[in-house]
Structure formats: C-alpha cells, structure tokens
Write a protein that holds these residues in place. Structure first.
Motif, PDB file in Angstrom:
ATOM      1  N   GLY A  48       0.793  -1.225   0.000  1.00 10.52           N
ATOM      2  CA  GLY A  48       0.000   0.000   0.000  1.00 10.52           C
ATOM      3  C   GLY A  48       0.821   1.269   0.000  1.00 10.52           C
ATOM      4  N   VAL A  49       2.098   1.184  -0.426  1.00 11.10           N
ATOM      5  CA  VAL A  49       2.989   2.340  -0.444  1.00 11.10           C
ATOM      6  C   VAL A  49       3.006   2.955  -1.847  1.00 11.10           C
ATOM      7  CG1 VAL A  49       5.362   3.135  -0.093  1.00 11.10           C
ATOM      8  CG2 VAL A  49       4.398   1.376   1.407  1.00 11.10           C
ATOM      9  N   ALA A  50       2.806   4.263  -1.906  1.00 11.16           N
ATOM     10  CA  ALA A  50       2.802   4.983  -3.184  1.00 11.16           C
ATOM     11  C   ALA A  50       4.212   5.180  -3.720  1.00 11.16           C
ATOM     12  CB  ALA A  50       2.135   6.346  -2.995  1.00 11.16           C
ATOM     13  N   ILE A  51       4.306   5.324  -4.997  1.00 13.82           N
ATOM     14  CA  ILE A  51       5.525   5.584  -5.784  1.00 13.82           C
ATOM     15  C   ILE A  51       6.766   4.847  -5.270  1.00 13.82           C
ATOM     16  CG2 ILE A  51       4.746   7.651  -6.969  1.00 13.82           C
ATOM     17  CD1 ILE A  51       6.184   9.401  -4.999  1.00 13.82           C
ATOM     18  N   LYS A  52       6.539   3.571  -4.965  1.00 10.59           N
ATOM     19  CA  LYS A  52       7.616   2.650  -4.560  1.00 10.59           C
ATOM     20  C   LYS A  52       8.460   3.182  -3.396  1.00 10.59           C
ATOM     21  CE  LYS A  52       7.730   0.580  -9.109  1.00 10.59           C
ATOM     22  NZ  LYS A  52       8.464   0.289 -10.324  1.00 10.59           N
ATOM     23  N   GLY A  53       7.836   4.001  -2.556  1.00 14.47           N
ATOM     24  CA  GLY A  53       8.519   4.510  -1.368  1.00 14.47           C
ATOM     25  C   GLY A  53       9.306   5.790  -1.585  1.00 14.47           C
TER      26      GLY A  53
END
Length: 170
Positions: A48-53
């Motif tokens: 559920g993390v956006a833009i790969k962190g």
C-alpha cells in the motif's frame, strides 16, 4: 378550509425539504464515488505504499528522486506515502495535491495512450508545478516531445471510466 391549506403547505414544505436532502445525499455519494475511484487508481505496491517509497516532495525540493523513510509515513487517499524527513512530510500533509504525482503515480505517457502502466519513480519531470512519472526515461522523452498534447489526452483518459489497466506492466 384553513386546516386543509395548512396540511397542503406542510406537505409541500416536507416534499421540498426531502428533495433537498436527496440532492445533498446524491452530491455526497458522487463525491465519495470520485474519492473511491481516485484511491483505486493510485499506483501502490503490495504493502500500500505509493511511488515505490519515493518521497514526492523530494522531486520539488531536491530536484531529484529521493527515497522516503518508513519513519516519516503519512496516509493520504488510502495509500501510504513516505518522506525523506519530517519537514517534507509536513509539507505534503499541508498540500498533498501539490506534491502527489498526476495520474495516481502511473506513467503519464501511458495515461495519454488510455492505459495505466507502472512508473519508475526515477523517470520523472515537473511541468507547471505538477509531477509526472514515467515507465522509463525513453517514455519520458516521448512525453516531453509534446507534453501539452499528452497532458490533454491523459486528463481526458484519467476521468474516463473505461481507461484500460495494463496489468502486464504493473
């Protein structure tokens, strides 16, 4: 006769109030539906993390792709966003629409071609104060050959419920 008039006026007022309430309910339902649609379209990993962190503020402040830290996380639109430091996190919290990549962090060129493709957070550009991510540097170059046309097409496609999702590139 007066009591019949009073009943008619009361019934009319109740009808008007109930239709107003229904209109408000419809407006809220539409807003909730748009918000849900936007959450579904934000590119996130299996955690559920956006833009790969990567830190969305870093593109603007550091002028480069900067990896975020789990210690500085913030949930927005049902997705976890990570930041380099507390200061960048607070900047995002105050104005997430300014820093979040357009098209939910999917490839902006792909969105212009009517499909959603995963983006490489190291392939990016900022135009007119907006962050765009791309599948790779070659795709970013294609986008930058005619960015206004790509943006116009991507904006149209982004709001189109029939936009295709390119599962193979996720």
């Amino acid at each position: 006769m007066k009591s019949v008039k009073a009943v008619i006026i009361t019934m009319s007022l109740l009808l008007i109030l109930s239709s107003f309430s229904s209109a408000q309910d419809m407006k809220m339902m539409k807003h909730d539906s748009i918000k849900k649609d936007m959450m579904m379209k934000i590119n996130k990993d299996m955690h559920g993390v956006a833009i790969k962190g990567y830190d969305p503020v870093g593109y603007f402040e550091d002028k480069k792709a900067v990896m975020g830290d789990k210690m500085y996380s913030y949930s927005w639109m049902g997705v976890t966003w990570q930041f380099k430091n507390e200061s960048y996190k607070e900047m995002f919290v105050k104005n997430p629409e300014m820093y979040a990549p357009l098209y939910g962090g999917y490839c902006a060129f792909g969105a212009s071609m009517n499909h959603l493709s995963a983006a490489d957070p190291t392939a990016w550009t900022i135009l007119d104060g907006k962050l765009y991510l791309f599948t790779n540097a070659g795709v970013a170059k294609k986008f930058n050959e005619n960015p206004q046309s790509c943006i116009m097409k991507a904006n149209e496609n982004w709001h189109d419920p029939s936009v295709k999702k390119d599962i193979g590139s996720m």
